[in-house]
Scaffold this active site. Structure first.
Site, short mmCIF file in Angstrom:
data_model
loop_
_atom_site.label_atom_id
_atom_site.label_comp_id
_atom_site.label_asym_id
_atom_site.label_seq_id
_atom_site.Cartn_x
_atom_site.Cartn_y
_atom_site.Cartn_z
CE LYS A 113 -3.69 -0.37 2.53
NZ LYS A 113 -4.28 -0.58 3.87
NE ARG A 135 -5.20 3.59 3.89
CZ ARG A 135 -5.29 3.81 2.60
NH1 ARG A 135 -4.68 4.86 2.05
NH2 ARG A 135 -5.94 2.97 1.84
N GLY A 192 -8.35 -6.56 4.08
CA GLY A 192 -9.20 -6.68 5.25
C GLY A 192 -8.63 -7.52 6.39
CG MET A 222 -2.98 -7.17 9.30
SD MET A 222 -1.27 -6.91 8.91
CE MET A 222 -1.40 -6.37 7.24
NE ARG A 271 -6.17 -4.54 -3.19
CZ ARG A 271 -6.79 -4.35 -2.04
NH1 ARG A 271 -6.12 -4.03 -0.96
NH2 ARG A 271 -8.08 -4.50 -1.95
CG HIS A 277 -14.95 -9.27 4.03
ND1 HIS A 277 -15.30 -10.56 4.36
CD2 HIS A 277 -13.67 -9.11 4.43
CE1 HIS A 277 -14.27 -11.15 4.96
NE2 HIS A 277 -13.28 -10.30 5.02
NE ARG A 324 3.29 -50.25 -12.87
CZ ARG A 324 2.64 -49.58 -11.91
NH1 ARG A 324 3.27 -48.65 -11.21
NH2 ARG A 324 1.39 -49.84 -11.67
CD GLU A 335 7.89 -48.16 -7.97
OE1 GLU A 335 6.85 -47.53 -7.71
OE2 GLU A 335 7.91 -49.16 -8.69
CB SER A 374 9.66 -43.70 -14.96
OG SER A 374 8.46 -43.01 -14.68
N GLY A 427 8.80 -42.99 -9.58
CA GLY A 427 7.46 -43.29 -9.08
C GLY A 427 7.32 -42.59 -7.74
CB THR A 428 6.90 -39.04 -6.89
OG1 THR A 428 5.77 -38.81 -7.73
CG2 THR A 428 8.16 -38.57 -7.60
CG ASN A 429 1.90 -41.81 -6.36
OD1 ASN A 429 2.09 -40.60 -6.27
ND2 ASN A 429 1.01 -42.34 -7.17
CG ASP A 430 5.03 -47.45 -4.41
OD1 ASP A 430 4.50 -47.66 -3.30
OD2 ASP A 430 4.67 -48.03 -5.45
CB CYS A 447 4.95 -42.13 -13.98
SG CYS A 447 5.66 -43.45 -13.01
CE1 TYR A 484 7.77 -39.77 -18.42
CE2 TYR A 484 9.89 -39.89 -19.55
CZ TYR A 484 8.89 -40.50 -18.80
OH TYR A 484 9.01 -41.80 -18.43
P1 ADP Z 1 -7.51 -2.17 3.72
O1 ADP Z 1 -6.09 -2.56 3.66
O2 ADP Z 1 -8.32 -3.13 4.51
O3 ADP Z 1 -8.07 -1.83 2.38
P2 ADP Z 1 -7.24 0.66 4.16
O4 ADP Z 1 -6.05 1.09 4.90
O5 ADP Z 1 -7.19 0.80 2.71
O6 ADP Z 1 -7.58 -0.82 4.59
O7 ADP Z 1 -8.40 1.54 4.76
C1 ADP Z 1 -9.69 1.16 5.07
C2 ADP Z 1 -10.68 2.14 4.46
O8 ADP Z 1 -10.42 3.45 4.89
C3 ADP Z 1 -10.60 2.16 2.96
O9 ADP Z 1 -11.91 2.21 2.45
C4 ADP Z 1 -9.87 3.43 2.67
O10 ADP Z 1 -10.22 3.97 1.41
C5 ADP Z 1 -10.29 4.33 3.80
N1 ADP Z 1 -9.27 5.33 4.06
C6 ADP Z 1 -7.98 5.09 4.34
N2 ADP Z 1 -7.28 6.23 4.45
C7 ADP Z 1 -8.15 7.23 4.24
C8 ADP Z 1 -8.02 8.65 4.18
N3 ADP Z 1 -6.86 9.24 4.35
N4 ADP Z 1 -9.12 9.36 3.93
C9 ADP Z 1 -10.31 8.75 3.73
N5 ADP Z 1 -10.50 7.45 3.75
C10 ADP Z 1 -9.43 6.68 4.00
MG MG Z 2 -7.73 -0.47 1.23
MG MG Z 3 4.78 -47.85 -7.53
#
Ligand code: ADP
Ligand code: MG
Ligand code: MG
Length: 895
Positions: A22, A91, A100, A102, A335, A451, A632, A765, A784, A786-789, A852, A872
Site C-alpha cells: 500500500k 493504515r 481486510g 489487518m 494495487r 468483503h 510397466r 521408487e 521413471s 514413481g513418486t507415490n511409492d 509418473c 518429462y
Molecule cells: P484495507 O487494507 O483493509 O483496504 P485501508 O487502509 O485501505 O484498509 O483503509 C480502510 C478504508 O479506509 C478504505 O476504504 C480506505 O479507502 C479508507 N481510508 C484510508 N485512508 C483514508 C483517508 N486518508 N481518507 C479517507 N479514507 C481513507
Molecule cells: Mg484499502
Molecule cells: Mg509404484
C-alpha cells in the site's frame, strides 16, 4: 542514523518490501501526480523490530513527529488544533496485499474539543460527529480490542430507538449520543476511556497496526496464501479526506477491468455519503460505477483518466480506492487487483493483444491452480431450475453444500466431511475460517466489492452476494426466500457463482466450457465471454508448449484414455499399467495360472492371457502412434487378483460345517490364497520381485508387447513402446529381467521377421534405487520416478493409512504444511530425485528421465521437476493441460 519513516513523495513502487504494497502504491501514485492525500509510511522494518523487541525502535516517535510537522505544513492545518484540526488515517499495509486482514483507523485527531472546531471548519456538525463516533469505534476495536459486535449492536439499537432505516438518517444528536455510548462501552470493557490527546492516539494506533500483523485472521490468511510470517506490516499515516460530507461526497472502489469475468472496461461500486469501509462492509447497497457518471460527471471522467494511467503504468489490472469530498476526487489506494481464474486468463490474453505485455509475461500471470479451477464442472443448465434467489455473480463456479449460518458451523460441518455453503447477511474478516471451510459463500447484502466477494475471489471460492430477497437469520440458523421457503442449517443448496443464482437441492453438473473445448467438443451456443475465455486458455497453452523443456505425457491404461490424453495435448504415455488387463473376465485366467500345479498348466493359462494383452497393447499403440508408450510390467501382488481370504475361508468353513462337499478347486484356491497372504503387501512380493519369481510372467508380458509392436509395424504404424520394470531395489534384479527380455525379443523378432527392440528402463521408487542410481543406470535406458511409492517408502508411511488416520491432524498442528502425497516433498523425496538424475546421468549421459506419480500433475511439484532436469512428467489425462501450462511456466520463469 537508520530511517524508519518515508514521505509518500520519497518512496517508489519497487520499495514494497520496505514500504509495504500500500505504501509503495501511494508513493508511486504521488510520483505520477495523482491526487493522493499526502502522508508518510513507517517501514516494515520498524514493525519487525517492534515484534521482535516488544517496543518500537528508539527515535521512531520523534521521526514520526518530524514527518507530521511537514504534513501539517503541507496541509496548512495542525494535528490537534482546536479550531481547524488535521485528521489522519493510520493504515496497515504489508508486502503482499492482505485485504481486510489487518487494521486501519480513520479520523484520528478528534476529541471533545477538536470535534467542535472540525464541525465549524466543515460547516457540518453532523459529519463531524459521524467521524468522531467512527474514530471511537475503530480505536476501541483495533487498539483496545473491544469486540466490534458491541458497537454494531449499539448502532442498531440507536437506529431502532430513532426509527432510522439506515445510518445516514441518524441526526447530529443521535451521533453525539452514540459517541457517548461507545465511550461507555470502552470503559466497561477495558476500563479506560477514549484518549483525548491526539499524539497519544497516534502512538497507540501505530503500535496497534504493528500488532495486527499477528492477529488471528492475518495468520490464517498467511498460512493459506503462503505469505511468510516474518515480513511485518508497514503503517501509512495519511491526511483524511471525507466522503461523508453530504450527497456531493462519497467513496468507492474501481477496477480497470472486471475482476470476476475479465471483461474489458472499468468496473466498480460507489456509495454516496460514506466513509472508508462502508463500501465493502455491505451495510448499505452500493451503486455501479456507471451511475457516478450521472451523479458527478466531472469526477467520473477524472477517475477514468486516472484508472487509465494506472493500468498503463502497472501493466495489469488495478484495483483502486477513491473518495469524493464535495466534488473533489482523491485516490486512496491502488494495487494489482485480485481476480478469478477466468479473469486471470482473459486479462493476460487481452494485455498481450493490446501489446502491453509479452506472451512470456502473460504465461507467468496465470497458473495451473487457476486452470484446474476452470476445468471443474458447471451446473447443467442452472438457468432451467427456478432459483431460490438471485444475487450478484461475484465469483464464478458451481458449488453444492449444506447451508451453514456461522463461520464456526461451517468449520464444524466441513471437519465432519460435509460440503458446506456459508450463508451470512454479510461477511466480516472474522468469517475467514468459515469461508476457507466452505465450497461457496452466499450473502444477502453487499456488492461485488464487498468483503465476501473480494475474499471469495481471492480464495477461488464460489460466491453469490447481495441476494437481497433472502432474509438470513443466523440466530435462527435459517434463511427465508421471497416466497416463504425456509432453508435451515444442513439443507443442501446449489450456488451458481457464474449466473448468481441459488437453488434448493443438488443440481446436476456438467463439463466446464474450458474442459469441453480442450476435449474437442464444441458446444454450438456460446456467449462471447466463453469464446474469449477458451481463446485465452488456448493462447497460454500454445505458448507454454512452445516454451517448455519438459514434455508432458499421460498415465493411461486403455485406448480410450490414450485417445483422451492425446486430445488434451499429451505427447505420449509415461505410465501404462498392465494390472487392469488382468481383471474382469480375465481374472479366471490369473486364478488358473496361480493354481496350476504343473509348468504346462501354468503355461497354458499364460498362453491364454497373451493374446488379450497383445490386443490391448496394439490398440494403445495405435492410439498413440508415433509417440512413446511406457508399459510397466505387472506391479501389484498376485493375491490382489484372487478372492478375499477371509470371505473364502468363511464360505469353505460354512460348507464343511453343513456337510456340503467342497470342490478340490476351491480347496486349492483357499490354500493358494493363504500361502500368498502377506502381512504387509506394500512391501511384499510385488513389482519386479513377482516378475522374477513367477515363472513365465515377464516373458508373457514382454512377448505380448513385442508382438503388438511387430503387428503395428506390419500394418505401417509407428509404435514407440518402452518396457518399464517396477520396484527395483538392486541392479541385479534388473540384470536378470533384462536376460529374459532379450531372449523373448530375439524370439519374437525371428518369428515375426520384424526386428523388435524395446528400450528397457526402470522405475525409481525405492530409496535404495535412488541411492544406487549410478549402478542401476548401467542396466536401465531410462528412469521413471514413481513418486507415490517413493514418498511412502522415504517417509515410511502408507498413504491410505496416513490419509485415513493422522494426516489431517499433522496438517492442523503444522507438523506438515501440505500433504507430501499432493505436493512433492522437495527437501526429502526431492533430494532422492535429484540424486537419481545426477548419478544416473553420470553413468549414462543420455538416460531418459521422467516422473509418473500423481505429483506429475501438481503445479508446485512440476516446477521442481523442471529444476531437477527431468525430461518429462506424466499425469492423469485430465491433468495434462495443467501440466503443460506449468511446464511452460517453469521454463519461462527459469529463463
Ligand atoms: P484495507 O487494507 O483493509 O483496504 P485501508 O487502509 O485501505 O484498509 O483503509 C480502510 C478504508 O479506509 C478504505 O476504504 C480506505 O479507502 C479508507 N481510508 C484510508 N485512508 C483514508 C483517508 N486518508 N481518507 C479517507 N479514507 C481513507
Ligand atoms: Mg484499502
Ligand atoms: Mg509404484
Amino acid at each position: 542514523m537508520k530511517r524508519y519513516v518515508y514521505d509518500f513523495a520519497d518512496g517508489r513502487a519497487e520499495e514494497a518490501d520496505l514500504l509495504g504494497g500500500k505504501g509503495a502504491g501511494l508513493a508511486e501514485m504521488t510520483r505520477l501526480g495523482l491526487p493522493v492525500p499526502p502522508g508518510f509510511t513507517v517501514t516494515t522494518e520498524a514493525c519487525r523490530f517492534f515484534l521482535a523487541q516488544g517496543h518500537v525502535p528508539e527515535g521512531l516517535d520523534w521521526e514520526i513527529d518530524d514527518r507530521l510537522a511537514t504534513l501539517e505544513a503541507t496541509m496548512g492545518r495542525d494535528f490537534g488544533d482546536p479550531d481547524e484540526p488535521l485528521l489522519l488515517s493510520v493504515r496497515s499495509g504489508a508486502r503482499f496485499s492482505m485485504p481486510g486482514m489487518m487494521d486501519t483507523i480513520l479520523d484520528l485527531g478528534l476529541n471533545d474539543v477538536t470535534v467542535t472546531g472540525f464541525a465549524k471548519s466543515l460547516g457540518q456538525e453532523r459529519a463531524a460527529w459521524d467521524c468522531y463516533r467512527r474514530l471511537v469505534q475503530m480505536f476501541g476495536a483495533t487498539v483496545l480490542g473491544v469486540p466490534d459486535r458491541l458497537f454494531d449492536d449499539a448502532i442498531t439499537a440507536q437506529r431502532k430507538r430513532r426509527g432510522a432505516a439506515s445510518d445516514i438518517e441518524l441526526t447530529t444528536e443521535d451521533l453525539r449520543e452514540l459517541t457517548g455510548i461507545f465511550r461507555r462501552i470502552l470503559c466497561d470493557e477495558v476500563g479506560r476511556d477514549f484518549p483525548q490527546d491526539p499524539r497519544e492516539q497516534l502512538r497507540l494506533a501505530v503500535r496497534a497496526v504493528f500488532r495486527s500483523w499477528q492477529g488471528e485472521r492475518a495468520r490464517v490468511y498467511r498460512r493459506r496464501e503462503g505469505i511468510p510470517e516474518d515480513l511485518g506490516t508497514a503503517v501509512n499515516v495519511q491526511a483524511m479526506v471525507f466522503g461523508n460530507l453530504g450527497p456531493d461526497s462519497g467513496t468507492g472502489v474501481a477496477f480497470t477491468r472486471d475482476p470476476a469475468t475479465g471483461r474489458p472496461g472499468v468496473y466498480g461500486d460507489y456509495l454516496a455519503e460514506a466513509q472508508g469501509e462502508d463500501v465493502v462492509a455491505g451495510i448499505r447497497n452500493t451503486v455501479p460505477l456507471q451511475r457516478l457518471a450521472e451523479l458527478d460527471p466531472s469526477c467520473h471522467r477524472e477517475l477514468l483518466g486516472h484508472l487509465h494511467v494506472l493500468e498503463e503504468h502497472y501493466r495489469d489490472l488495478c484495483d483502486v480506492e477513491f473518495t469524493i469530498e464535495r466534488g473533489r476526487l482523491w485516490i486512496l489506494q491502488t494495487r494489482i487487483g485480485k481476480r478469478t481464474a477466468e479473469a486471470a486468463f482473459r486479462i493476460a490474453a487481452q494485455l498481450v493483444v493490446e501489446r502491453t505485455i509479452s506472451l512470456d509475461e502473460a504465461l507467468l500471470r496465470v497458473n495451473g491452480e487457476q486452470l484446474t479451477r476452470l476445468m471443474v464442472p458447471r451446473f447443467t443448465a442452472a438457468a432451467d431450475h427456478a432459483p431460490l434467489a438471485t444475487g450478484l455473480a461475484a465469483s464464478p463456479g458451481a458449488a453444492v453444500g449444506a447451508a451453514a449460518f456461522s463461520s464456526a458451523e461451517a468449520v464444524r460441518r466441513s471437519a465432519a466431511g460435509q460440503r458446506v455453503v456459508l450463508v451470512r447477511p454479510e461477511t466480516s474478516p472474522d468469517d475467514l475460517p468459515g469461508m476457507l471451510a466452505a465450497e461457496a459463500v452466499l450473502t444477502s447484502r453487499g456488492g461485488r466489492t464487498s468483503h465476501a466477494a473480494v475474499v471469495a475471489r481471492g480464495l477461488g471460492k464460489v460466491c453469490v452476494c447481495g441476494a437481497e430477497s433472502l432474509r438470513v437469520e443466523p440466530g435462527h440458523e435459517r434463511f427465508t426466500t421471497a416466497d416463504g421457503t425456509v432453508v435451515s442449517a444442513g439443507d443442501v443448496i446449489s450456488v451458481d457463482g457464474t449466473l448468481g443464482t441459488v437453488h434448493l437441492g443438488a443440481l446436476p453438473l456438467t463439463d466446464s466450457p474450458v474442459s469441453a473445448h480442450l476435449l474437442g467438443g464444441l458446444p454450438e451456443v456460446e456467449d462471447s465471454d466463453t469464446v474469449d475465455l477458451v481463446g485465452a486458455v488456448g493462447m497460454m497453452l500454445q505458448h507454454a508448449d512452445r516454451s517448455s523443456r519438459m514434455q508432458v505425457r499421460a498415465n493411461a491404461d486403455t485406448p480410450e484414455d490414450a485417445a483422451k490424453a492425446l486430445t488434451l495435448g499429451a505427447r505420449g504415455i509415461g505410465l501404462c499399467r498392465t494390472e487392469h488387463m488382468f481383471l474382469g473376465e480375465r481374472r479366471q485366467l490369473v486364478e488358473d495360472m496361480v493354481l496350476a500345479d504343473t509348468a504346462s498348466g501354468r503355461d497354458a493359462a499364460l498362453a491364454r492371457l497373451l493374446p488379450l494383452q497383445r490386443g490391448d497393447f496394439e490398440a494403445i499403440l495405435a492410439a498413440m502412434d508415433g509417440l512413446p508408450v511406457t508399459v510397466r510390467l505387472l506391479d501389484p501382488p498376485l493375491h490382489e487378483f484372487l478372492p478375499d481370504r477371509t470371505a473364502l475361508a468363511v464360505s469353505v468353513a460354512a460348507d464343511r460345517a453343513a456337510g456340503r462337499p467342497v470342490s478340490p478347486d476351491r480347496e486349492r484356491l483357499l490354500a493358494a490364497v493363504e500361502r500368498m497372504h502377506e502381512e504387509n503387501p506394500m512391501l511384499g512380493l510385488r513389482g519386479v520381485r513377482l516378475g522374477l519369481l513367477v515363472p513365465g510372467l515377464v516373458a508373457m508380458q514382454v512377448r505380448a508387447l513385442a508382438e503388438a509392436v511387430a503387428a503395428r509395424r506390419l500394418v505401417g504404424g509407428d509404435p514407440h513402446a518402452e518396457l518399464m520394470v517396477p520396484l527395483v531395489d538392486t541392479v541385479e534384479e534388473l540384470r536378470q529381467v533384462r536376460k529374459e527380455v532379450d531372449r523373448v525379443l530375439a524370439e519374437v523378432s525371428t518369428e515375426t521377421g520384424v526386428p523388435v527392440d524395446l528400450p528397457l528402463g526402470t522405475m525409481i521408487e525405492l530409496p535404495r534405487a535412488a541411492l544406487t542410481a549410478g549402478t542401476i543406470a548401467a542396466e536401465a535406458e531410462f528412469f521413471s520416478f514413481g513418486t507415490n511409492d517413493l514418498t511412502q517408502t522415504t517417509w515410511g508411511l502408507s498413504r491410505d493409512d496416513a490419509e485415513a488416520a493422522f494426516l489431517t491432524a499433522y496438517l492442523e498442528r503444522g507438523i506438515l504444511r501440505v500433504s507430501p502425497f499432493e505436493t512433492l516433498d522437495t527437501e526429502g523425496v526431492g533430494r532422492l530425485v535429484e540424486l537419481g538424475v545426477r548419478e544416473g546421468r553420470a553413468t549414462r549421459p543420455h538416460l531418459g528421465t521422467g516422473v509418473c506419480g500423481e505429483h506429475g500433475g501438481d503445479p508446485a511439484s512440476i516446477r521442481f521437476f523442471h529444476r531437477a532436469g527431468l525430461d518429462y512428467v506424466s499425469c492423469s489425462p485430465l491433468r495434462v493441460p495443467v501440466a503443460r501450462l506449468e511446464a511452460g511456466r517453469a521454463a519461462v520463469s527459469a529463463s
